[in-house]
Design a protein around this motif. Sequence first.
Motif, PDB file in Angstrom:
ATOM      1  N   ALA A  36       5.571  14.839  -0.866  1.00  0.00           N
ATOM      2  CA  ALA A  36       4.352  14.231  -0.960  1.00  0.00           C
ATOM      3  C   ALA A  36       3.871  13.104  -0.957  1.00  0.00           C
ATOM      4  O   ALA A  36       3.307  12.232  -0.126  1.00  0.00           O
ATOM      5  N   ALA A  37       5.223  12.088  -1.527  1.00  0.00           N
ATOM      6  CA  ALA A  37       4.803  10.709  -1.988  1.00  0.00           C
ATOM      7  C   ALA A  37       5.102  10.112  -0.793  1.00  0.00           C
ATOM      8  O   ALA A  37       4.142   9.732   0.051  1.00  0.00           O
ATOM      9  N   VAL A  38       6.279  10.950  -0.303  1.00  0.00           N
ATOM     10  CA  VAL A  38       6.805  10.637   0.983  1.00  0.00           C
ATOM     11  C   VAL A  38       5.796  10.480   2.370  1.00  0.00           C
ATOM     12  O   VAL A  38       5.247   9.707   2.719  1.00  0.00           O
ATOM     13  N   SER A  91      -0.064   6.066   4.701  1.00  0.00           N
ATOM     14  CA  SER A  91      -0.530   4.977   4.899  1.00  0.00           C
ATOM     15  C   SER A  91      -1.225   3.648   4.903  1.00  0.00           C
ATOM     16  O   SER A  91      -1.342   2.582   5.360  1.00  0.00           O
ATOM     17  N   ALA A 105       0.516   4.311  -3.584  1.00  0.00           N
ATOM     18  CA  ALA A 105       0.074   5.603  -2.390  1.00  0.00           C
ATOM     19  C   ALA A 105       1.016   6.457  -3.007  1.00  0.00           C
ATOM     20  O   ALA A 105       0.908   7.493  -3.446  1.00  0.00           O
ATOM     21  N   ALA A 106       2.360   5.832  -2.381  1.00  0.00           N
ATOM     22  CA  ALA A 106       3.864   7.366  -2.841  1.00  0.00           C
ATOM     23  C   ALA A 106       3.477   7.449  -4.041  1.00  0.00           C
ATOM     24  O   ALA A 106       4.176   8.291  -4.464  1.00  0.00           O
ATOM     25  N   VAL A 110       1.346  14.621  -8.235  1.00  0.00           N
ATOM     26  CA  VAL A 110       1.191  15.753  -8.064  1.00  0.00           C
ATOM     27  C   VAL A 110       2.330  16.252  -9.340  1.00  0.00           C
ATOM     28  O   VAL A 110       2.325  17.865  -9.367  1.00  0.00           O
ATOM     29  N   ARG A 111       2.806  15.533  -9.908  1.00  0.00           N
ATOM     30  CA  ARG A 111       3.926  15.816 -10.421  1.00  0.00           C
ATOM     31  C   ARG A 111       3.250  16.697 -11.798  1.00  0.00           C
ATOM     32  O   ARG A 111       3.236  16.873 -13.055  1.00  0.00           O
ATOM     33  N   THR A 139       0.548   9.240  -5.871  1.00  0.00           N
ATOM     34  CA  THR A 139       0.986  10.951  -5.601  1.00  0.00           C
ATOM     35  C   THR A 139       1.839  10.977  -6.335  1.00  0.00           C
ATOM     36  O   THR A 139       1.464  12.636  -6.530  1.00  0.00           O
ATOM     37  N   TYR A 140       2.835  10.645  -5.738  1.00  0.00           N
ATOM     38  CA  TYR A 140       4.218  11.276  -6.887  1.00  0.00           C
ATOM     39  C   TYR A 140       3.477  11.481  -8.377  1.00  0.00           C
ATOM     40  O   TYR A 140       3.345  13.292  -8.956  1.00  0.00           O
ATOM     41  N   ALA A 194       6.701  16.884  -5.435  1.00  0.00           N
ATOM     42  CA  ALA A 194       6.335  15.546  -5.516  1.00  0.00           C
ATOM     43  C   ALA A 194       6.907  14.627  -4.450  1.00  0.00           C
ATOM     44  O   ALA A 194       5.906  13.723  -4.077  1.00  0.00           O
ATOM     45  N   ILE A 240      -6.133  -1.820   1.177  1.00  0.00           N
ATOM     46  CA  ILE A 240      -6.465  -1.651   2.642  1.00  0.00           C
ATOM     47  C   ILE A 240      -7.169  -2.279   2.530  1.00  0.00           C
ATOM     48  O   ILE A 240      -7.098  -2.965   4.037  1.00  0.00           O
ATOM     49  N   VAL A 284       2.209  10.157   1.500  1.00  0.00           N
ATOM     50  CA  VAL A 284       1.184   9.741   1.761  1.00  0.00           C
ATOM     51  C   VAL A 284       1.504   8.423   1.883  1.00  0.00           C
ATOM     52  O   VAL A 284       1.196   7.315   2.653  1.00  0.00           O
ATOM     53  N   GLY A 285       3.151   7.897   1.348  1.00  0.00           N
ATOM     54  CA  GLY A 285       2.842   6.829   1.631  1.00  0.00           C
ATOM     55  C   GLY A 285       3.478   6.128   2.844  1.00  0.00           C
ATOM     56  O   GLY A 285       2.758   5.296   3.270  1.00  0.00           O
ATOM     57  N   VAL A 286       4.195   7.210   3.941  1.00  0.00           N
ATOM     58  CA  VAL A 286       4.448   6.536   4.912  1.00  0.00           C
ATOM     59  C   VAL A 286       3.005   6.885   6.215  1.00  0.00           C
ATOM     60  O   VAL A 286       2.892   5.132   6.048  1.00  0.00           O
ATOM     61  N   VAL A 346       1.139  -1.291   0.405  1.00  0.00           N
ATOM     62  CA  VAL A 346      -0.168   0.099  -0.320  1.00  0.00           C
ATOM     63  C   VAL A 346       1.149   1.222  -0.189  1.00  0.00           C
ATOM     64  O   VAL A 346       0.853   1.928  -0.326  1.00  0.00           O
ATOM     65  N   ALA A 347       1.591   1.535   0.509  1.00  0.00           N
ATOM     66  CA  ALA A 347       2.245   2.440   0.723  1.00  0.00           C
ATOM     67  C   ALA A 347       3.443   2.574  -0.404  1.00  0.00           C
ATOM     68  O   ALA A 347       2.878   4.315  -1.250  1.00  0.00           O
ATOM     69  N   VAL A 348       3.838   1.185  -1.120  1.00  0.00           N
ATOM     70  CA  VAL A 348       4.409   2.354  -2.182  1.00  0.00           C
ATOM     71  C   VAL A 348       3.760   2.999  -3.412  1.00  0.00           C
ATOM     72  O   VAL A 348       3.708   3.738  -4.277  1.00  0.00           O
TER      73      VAL A 348
END
Lengths: 109, 970, 529
Positions: free
Chosen positions: B715-717, B723, A11-12, A19-20, A15-16, B712, A40, B719-721, A7-9
Amino acid sequence: MTLAIAVAVLAAVGTYLIVRGGAVRLILGFILLGHAANLIIIAAGGTFRREAPLVDGGVVLETMADPLPQAFVLTAIVITFGVTVYLLSLVARTAKRSARNAGEGGAHD
Amino acid sequence: MVEDTVRAEAQKQCERKLTPRKGWLTHMLVASLALIGLTTAVVPLVVRYLGRYTGYPLAVIFLVAAGLLLTQAPEVMRGETVVQSWQWVAAFDVQFTLRLNGLSLLFAMLVLGVGALVLSYAPQYLDPHYEVRRLYTVLTLFAAAMLGIVLAGDLVLLLVFWEITSVSSFLLVAGAGTAGARPAIRALVVTGFGGLALFGAVVLLAVKTQTTDIATVFALAPERLSVTDLSIVAALIILAAFTKSAQLPFHFWLPGAMVAVTPVSAYLHAATLVKAGIYLLLLMSPLFLDFPAWNITLLVFGLATALFGAFEALRQRDLKALLAYSTVSQLGTMVALVGVGTSAALAAAALLVVAHALFKATLFMLVGIVDREAGSRDLDELSGLWRVMPITAGLTGLAAMSMAGVPPLVGFVAKEEAFYSFLDVPQSSWAQGQQWAGIAAAVIAVLGASLTFAYSARIFAGAFFGPLKQRNLYEPSWLFLAPAVVPAVAGLVLGIAPGLLNSIIDRTTVDVGFTMVGSDLSLWHGVSIALGLSAIAISLGLLLHFRRRWVIRWLGEEPPVASGPLIFDRIWFALVRTGSWVGRSAHSASVGVHLFGVGVLIVALTILGFAIIPGATDGLAPVIPDSMQLVDVAILALLVPTVAFLARARTTITALVLAGFVGLILSVWLLLLGAPDVALTLLLVEFLTVVVAAPVLARLPRHRDVGRPTMAAVAAVVVGVSSGLAVWAFTGRRGPSELSAYFLTEAEELTGGTNVVNTILVDFRGLDTLGEITVLFAAALGLLAATAVGVRARKDAVTEVLGRGEQTVLRVGARIVIPLLLIATVVLFWRGHDEPGGGFIAGLTAGSAVAVAMIAGIRIALPSSGAMLAAGLGTALVSALIGPLTGGAVLAPVKVDVPIVGSLTSSLIFDLGVLLIVVGLVRVALERLDGMHIDAGNDTDDGNDTDDGNDLEWDGQDRSSAVDVTEARS
Amino acid sequence: MTDVSFLTTWALPAVFGVPLFAAVATFILGARWASRLIGLLVPIVVFVIAVLLIVATADGSVVVAQIAGWPGGVSIAFVGDLFSALMLAATSVMVFTCLVFAYSAGLGMDRWFIPSVSIMTAGVYGAFVTGDLFNLFVMVEVALLPSYVLMSRSGVLTALRSARLYLIVNLTASTLFLAGLGVVYGVTGTVNLAALAGLGIFPVVGIAVGVIMMAMMLKAALVPTHSWLPATYPYTSPAVTALFSGLLTKIGAYAIVRIISIVYEPGQLITVIVIAVCVASMIVGVLGALGEGTIRGGLTFQMVSGMGYILVGVVLAGAVGMAAVVFYLIHHMIVMTSLFLTGGSVEHEERTGVVGRLGGLAKAHPIAAFAFFLSAASLVGLPPFSGFWAKLGVLTAAVDAGSALVVVVVLLVSVGTLMSMLKLGTGVFWGLPKGAREDEDTPSDVTVVADTTAGRAGATGTAIDIAAAVEAPPMTRWRPFLVFPGLALALLSLGIGIFPEWLLDLTQTAGESLNDTAGYVTAVLGGGS
């Protein structure tokens, strides 16, 4: 634990990408976020029981996976599909318009 | 209960003062108020016929209303309070209470009397083509509200009327057109600010005393309000009064309001509206009988305002501006007198209210006359009017003398009383015999009085003495003058026989919580300090008048009159600038900017959960063993790198392929986790998404990066962490939920289905499914609405990507795959209730068949997608009704035993609807989205696409399907 | 409790079903008068149902329809309590008026408009009655997708861009919502609201539900997640903006109120959080409104500010605060929609919403000016409008709870609201007609005005004539049904202001049942249909 990492990977990276910015990244990003959310929910059912909830061969509560989250995820996946498809059309139209505007030199943001 | 007893007692207190009701007489208060209020409604109609002459009938009505109130005067004079009360809003225990006592009678008479005068003056003053409808309507509305303020016996009611006066004043000033805009805004904002302060005070009092009835509040306040409460209330009320009555530093709106027509200035901004603040202070002073801060504040600010206003007035050239500042000054004196807080002082204040109303109204009306006749209000232009309009001059002199405090006019009496009161400051309960205080107050008062004398003299001398500059000016008609005559003469009469006012003044002082002074107002008190002070004031005033140049040179020639408005506007535009700075994010196109807040929230919640809240995490149950297995690690080892590559993918196609691969991995994982249906669905959805997305995304121009990589990454870190932590903390730590047990054990027996997930979808939680297909329906709707038909484009797409040979291979392959998929569809659908499958999966399978067909360019004849969608949702909805029609609940499955097939449930029909919708959406997506490549010159979705999409008639074949059919036949 | 079998069997599910049937029907019929008629009938039906529901629940009782008739806790429950009933009633009225406006603005001709609106409203109504969090998610999606369609209906690039942003933001919210559902189920093993009652005292559950609250904050456009609202709403057609303002953000507000009232117990932490968020929203919203240069831009920021007013009562003084919340919510729906419709009518006729390019329209649009004046006064909280009682309620709750901060902010922000509405109203309806008029907001311009007016107290008599001469603009063509909807709602607000008793009583009962959710819980879990 593994699910947490997955999930972490997801989601990260999702998001990246979002936002990019940029249409392609945007759509892929949301697809990944969707995966994360679905994982989840699956995790919420508990992954210590992994037998498919098909009860024709009798019910084994100890081993059968929780069916409710599966139903949730199924619903969520399909909804996400619908939204994604519409997002695609929107992205395409926006891109087309801005392309035309750029052609006319009328680009603005 | 203690409170109740106290309250009941308070009630009794006002009961005692309450007159016994005797028939029709008791309804006079509401009658009078209603008369004015209802008149407001009819004024517009009357104006249609009478035009500007509407003022006369209105004046009569005002007098009638006054008469109605006077019928109660005897009771009031006997010291009773006439009270009428109706339930209004029980929720806040608000009564519609009207009460008449000396104080309110005094002010009510001012409101209605001066109102009548001004209204009978307006018709002559207004020029024929002035928009009188608004003027008269709002004037009447204002009068009603003002009357309401002075009659209100309930705090909330008072507040309501208070705000209405502010708004009507705003509308009247705004009536002056563009010139009026800014002043009107300033006036409304300042007074509105005060109104909100009053709002706060009222709420505080109401909450603390659990009532809004003024009498009861006064009775309960002493024991219910702490000193802090009391001081807050005091501050708020003072704010309200100072803004309304134009005290420093809020005075500036009043001169600005002079842009309004003269009748408005005379009525609102001299006689009544600005007195509302004084009324409020008088009304509330019982709360602050032993509260020195109240007295000191009022005295200090009042005297300061009095002095400031007088100086400014002396500097003005425009007569209206002069009168405005004089009003500010006089109001200051009144506030100061209320501040002194002895019964004599309050009596003086009441007397000054009357006197001021009389002479200021007169002066405004006369200035208006001069303005009309001589065409100017500028003291430098006016001169020698005495010769041509003696009566006007005489009346002006009379009023000016009253203002200047020259005997034998009422102004003089009031001033004398004021001097006494200021001298008596040491005797007041709060000053504890500080002699200097009295002297200081008196000195300032005298200085103010002398300045007042000076500018009063200037009005008269400036306008009427000296050589006559203008030609052919004449005395105005009697009709025009008459309204001014009345108050001027009244001022004289009351000056000679001020005793007429004794009783009402006494009642007023009693009503504001003081002992009867038994005041005997008279012109001649014999030789006294006050007389001496008057003499000083007048002689000093004469000096100031004749040596005005000195004063002006000392003050500086150019008045800083605009400074108040300028500061106001500075604040205003500072706020506007701040606003546009605060709101700038709303104009950003960047997704990151708008989602930033979400990131903040996520961080906050994570910190909250894992750091701040005690026991949030250390209270967690242990993770249940073998939640994690070796195979998971293997999956992870595949997943992580794939996703990582996806993040770095440069070309769209690679990204798409990787995304598809991610989906594949996940569906495998889901299969292993015991979710075959989900796995299957995910797989199909991934496939379809890629198929649908590829042609669109492939054609998108390379987008420049909007967001910065660093941003970015952060933000990624985050959200990732967070979640990841969430999953770690909140999942896999509890045993099977009761619900899951229920479903697993009951499902088959309740629904006849053995695929529990599917039974949940169609039987237990069919509503979710219904909603979900509605979403798909809406998505399809959107595509139909938004996009062009793109069959030709699809062909291009195929031929672009693939060579001829490959195409034939594709076609052959497709011809084999499609039938299989269609068979699979049927099977999956049929067994869905028992085995993995069901409406979604079947629908997606069929959709894939369609997709394959389109990629390969093979045509299948089908009813139009529109028809499928409508049919699908319709079927699902109708099937939902089977339950209630057979006496069950909506969406409840109904079993029927069919001979050969065995038992069927209505949920199968529902599932059919699902299937239809899914296929429909997939088709629409495939058909429509391909048409949308960027370089297409032939885009039909132009401008606002009102007409396109209409080509799709649901019952006929839409354009694409039509093509399909023909080609399928060949 | 009276016999409510009709309500539970037919009426309650119908609020979701009827609009869907209408959607199918109108989708089939296409842009015909019949579709427009159906479109108008749906809100009427829902309104009738809502009234029945109000009558049935006015005593604080709760009507429950267990969809598909499974035992409570298993099936998805449609729960009709007074709060839901009031929301249904208010919403249906908004929908009706907005439709009338939209028709006369020409949107009825669009064959996709009415089906989309029907589906959207179905989702909204469903969200107001569902008692299941996952079903709430579905309902929200049902409401959202048509809103995407409506948002991007006009193919203009700005509209498309804003629609895209709108979609992205809501997708984010939905994903958050989904994740939240996951963790909630992971912790509690249920997503049924009633089953979650009071579990907020466990920190774990509190945090898990907090994820869902985040999603709802984003939807409700509360600070710090507010900026998307003014970035999207003003850029679609006026009718759609009005519709959205009345419906969509209110789902977020409704859900926040409902979830907090059921899940969380009143406590230190939640109080601090809610007050902080609401106060920030009030301030940011009103400042933003002051800074905005367009009609709908200013109004959308007022929505942000309003959200703060609506929700702050949730944590103030128990039932009193909750009652204030419900009243303010309804009042705000009415007034904001009215303002958007009125502003929209002007924008529709004048072809621009930029205040700097408008002016002196009071003569051209007298009714619009009047309606705007009324609604603006109501929004500021002046008597005798509904806004006055709404603010009185909030202030009373705040003083009761002894929260000085809230009192001060509420009062000061009201001054800001007054200023911003003055800026809007005077900018649009007063002054010189467009073209002849330089920008209101240049200090130089103002200082001039200040000098002439305050200083020399300008020459009144002549000023009037000049103003009269300049203020007479060319009469533009004028469609009555473009302004009547806004006016109707403004008058409704006035009516409520003069006779607030009935609504205050209802909201009080609603507030009490929100404060003490025992009835709700037992009705859902205990009783079935």
